[in-house]
Write an enzyme that holds these catalytic residues in place. Structure first.
Site, PDB file in Angstrom:
ATOM      1  N   GLN A 130       0.842  -1.190   0.000  1.00 15.15           N
ATOM      2  CA  GLN A 130       0.000   0.000   0.000  1.00 15.15           C
ATOM      3  C   GLN A 130       0.885   1.252   0.000  1.00 15.15           C
ATOM      4  O   GLN A 130       1.925   1.296   0.647  1.00 15.15           O
ATOM      5  CB  GLN A 130      -0.909   0.003   1.233  1.00 15.15           C
ATOM      6  CG  GLN A 130      -1.756  -1.234   1.399  1.00 15.15           C
ATOM      7  CD  GLN A 130      -2.934  -1.283   0.442  1.00 15.15           C
ATOM      8  OE1 GLN A 130      -3.445  -0.253   0.014  1.00 15.15           O
ATOM      9  NE2 GLN A 130      -3.378  -2.489   0.110  1.00 15.15           N
ATOM     10  N   HIS A 160      -6.451 -11.121   4.498  1.00 19.03           N
ATOM     11  CA  HIS A 160      -5.348 -12.030   4.149  1.00 19.03           C
ATOM     12  C   HIS A 160      -4.544 -12.491   5.381  1.00 19.03           C
ATOM     13  O   HIS A 160      -3.456 -12.012   5.675  1.00 19.03           O
ATOM     14  CB  HIS A 160      -4.439 -11.504   3.053  1.00 19.03           C
ATOM     15  CG  HIS A 160      -4.049 -10.071   3.086  1.00 19.03           C
ATOM     16  ND1 HIS A 160      -3.507  -9.457   4.182  1.00 19.03           N
ATOM     17  CD2 HIS A 160      -4.086  -9.121   2.111  1.00 19.03           C
ATOM     18  CE1 HIS A 160      -3.235  -8.198   3.892  1.00 19.03           C
ATOM     19  NE2 HIS A 160      -3.589  -7.975   2.636  1.00 19.03           N
ATOM     20  N   ASP A 206      -2.222 -19.324  -2.732  1.00 17.75           N
ATOM     21  CA  ASP A 206      -1.540 -19.438  -4.022  1.00 17.75           C
ATOM     22  C   ASP A 206      -0.264 -20.269  -3.930  1.00 17.75           C
ATOM     23  O   ASP A 206       0.426 -20.469  -4.931  1.00 17.75           O
ATOM     24  CB  ASP A 206      -1.219 -18.057  -4.587  1.00 17.75           C
ATOM     25  CG  ASP A 206      -0.284 -17.241  -3.690  1.00 17.75           C
ATOM     26  OD1 ASP A 206      -0.027 -17.664  -2.545  1.00 17.75           O
ATOM     27  OD2 ASP A 206       0.177 -16.176  -4.141  1.00 17.75           O
ATOM     28  N   ASP A 232      -6.246 -12.336  -4.103  1.00 26.73           N
ATOM     29  CA  ASP A 232      -5.423 -11.117  -4.025  1.00 26.73           C
ATOM     30  C   ASP A 232      -4.675 -10.895  -5.342  1.00 26.73           C
ATOM     31  O   ASP A 232      -3.567 -10.366  -5.361  1.00 26.73           O
ATOM     32  CB  ASP A 232      -4.443 -11.189  -2.849  1.00 26.73           C
ATOM     33  CG  ASP A 232      -3.968  -9.803  -2.408  1.00 26.73           C
ATOM     34  OD1 ASP A 232      -4.577  -8.796  -2.830  1.00 26.73           O
ATOM     35  OD2 ASP A 232      -2.982  -9.724  -1.651  1.00 26.73           O
ATOM     36  N   ALA A 260       3.507  -7.886  -3.800  1.00 27.03           N
ATOM     37  CA  ALA A 260       2.505  -6.877  -4.123  1.00 27.03           C
ATOM     38  C   ALA A 260       1.118  -7.485  -4.186  1.00 27.03           C
ATOM     39  O   ALA A 260       0.113  -6.784  -4.122  1.00 27.03           O
ATOM     40  CB  ALA A 260       2.837  -6.212  -5.461  1.00 27.03           C
ATOM     41  N   GLY A 261       1.057  -8.773  -4.312  1.00 25.53           N
ATOM     42  CA  GLY A 261      -0.206  -9.488  -4.463  1.00 25.53           C
ATOM     43  C   GLY A 261       0.069 -10.812  -5.137  1.00 25.53           C
ATOM     44  O   GLY A 261       1.209 -11.276  -5.188  1.00 25.53           O
TER      45      GLY A 261
END
Length: 373
Positions: free
Chosen positions: A135, A209, A241, A267, A302-303
């Site tokens: 962020q 998360h 993931d 995400d 970052a994701g």
């Protein structure tokens, strides 16, 4: 439209053989018939619902337009995700307002045959600098009830989840004021157990998360994770993931929270489905390389670059019961965005959004409103 010879995951999340009928896009009845589309003994599971992702196909929800949202929703539908609540990032209010107005327009027009926009997840800007993750620090701010109300109005009432670090000044009062209207999720936080517990008592009902962007669970400092695990009204998002959370921790999360309280999320970022390279997420440059998406420092996640359906398959491969993994990717996220009466499970009266897959849960067909994508 009639379907026969299927193995259906019912709303009790057990499989049974049979057929079903769809009328006007709604599940109308469940009985085996001689006529209808023969599903050849394949599994029928609810369409998945991703309530925390940022984009795909090169499009970032926070800055894209109507056409970009259409592109995102079409990609989701091809991946077995039939409803979604995209997550905005920590950005200036004017940028968020534009994104929310775009979402409202998309929701009002809702192009046929692609995934349905069912809400918005406001991830930021009320976060801790220490746990900001990907962020943008320059846009972090203290919680502001009036800002949330303005953005909800811009969205046409689509705002469903509001994320916050509960240790911020004014956070507990903020949670008390908005928790009856929105699902408040503890996120990007450095809060200890006591503060997290106070936030839950004030009305927080979700963890963003789990394990990521929060203190770890320690036996003398249980933190946000400990507070959330023992509060049975709290659900927890989980990125499955295979990179953000180790498979052992995935199994531990299901054990701590139960299959009724875990929400699988992707995400995923704008780079999902794209070649390696540089992309944008929440106004920041991200690098996708070797299947990972990181900030310019080359270290900070970052994701994700994995879609929700693959995350569900990962959970199953990690030893989570298939029925539990599917529930965590369908019924549970539907509850989080208060859409459980319409979507999230296969039952009479609900939207006929479902996925046909083989016995290894490989996606073969996706249906939205009873029609194939």
């Amino acid at each position: 439209m009639k379907f026969k010879n299927a193995i259906i995951l019912g709303d009790d999340f057990t499989f049974r053989k049979g057929g079903f009928t769809v009328e006007n896009g709604i599940f109308a009845s469940f009985e085996e018939t001689e006529s209808g589309i023969d599903l050849e003994g394949r599994y029928v599971i609810p369409g998945l619902i991703d309530i925390h992702f940022h984009g795909n196909s090169g499009e970032d929800f926070s800055v894209t337009d109507f056409d970009g949202l259409t592109k995102i929703a079409a990609s989701l539908a091809r991946r077995g995700i039939t409803s979604f609540a995209p997550a905005s990032m920590t950005m200036p209010e004017a940028v968020l307002e534009k994104a929310y107005r775009n979402a409202a327009e998309f929701h009002a027009k809702q192009p046929a045959g692609i995934s349905r926009l069912a809400g918005i997840n406001m991830e930021g800007p009320y976060f801790s600098k220490e746990k900001k993750g990907a962020q943008a620090e320059e846009y972090l701010m203290l919680p502001d009830v009036h800002m949330v109300e303005r953005l909800d109005k811009a969205s046409g009432g689509l705002l469903k989840i509001v994320c916050i670090a509960p240790e911020l000044p004014g956070a507990l009062d903020f949670i008390e004021k908005i928790s009856s209207r929105f699902t408040v999720s503890l996120a990007h936080t450095n809060a200890d157990y006591e503060i997290a517990k106070m936030a839950i008592n004030a009305g927080a009902r979700q963890l963003t998360h789990l394990f990521n962007a929060m203190p770890p669970l320690l036996h003398r400092q249980p933190g946000v994770i400990g507070a959330g695990a023992e509060a049975h009204q709290v659900m927890a998002e989980l990125i499955c993931d295979g990179a953000h959370v180790h498979e052992s921790a995935v199994r531990a999360a299901f054990a701590m929270f139960s299959a009724d309280r875990i929400i699988l999320i992707s995400d995923a970022l704008s780079c999902l489905g794209m070649p390696e390279g540089i992309y944008e997420s929440g106004g920041q440059k991200i690098l996708m390389k070797n299947g990972a998406a990181v900030l310019s420092d080359g270290v900070t996640f970052a994701g994700s670059t994995t879609d929700l359906y693959k995350c569900m398959q990962k959970a199953i491969s990690f030893g989570i019961r298939a029925e539990d993994a599917i529930k965590a990717a369908s019924a549970n996220p539907a509850k989080a965005i208060r859409e459980e009466d319409r979507v999230g499970s296969i039952a009479v009266g609900k939207q006929a959004d479902f996925v046909v897959c083989d016995k290894n849960f490989n996606l073969q067909e996706c249906y939205i409103d009873g029609l194939p994508v």
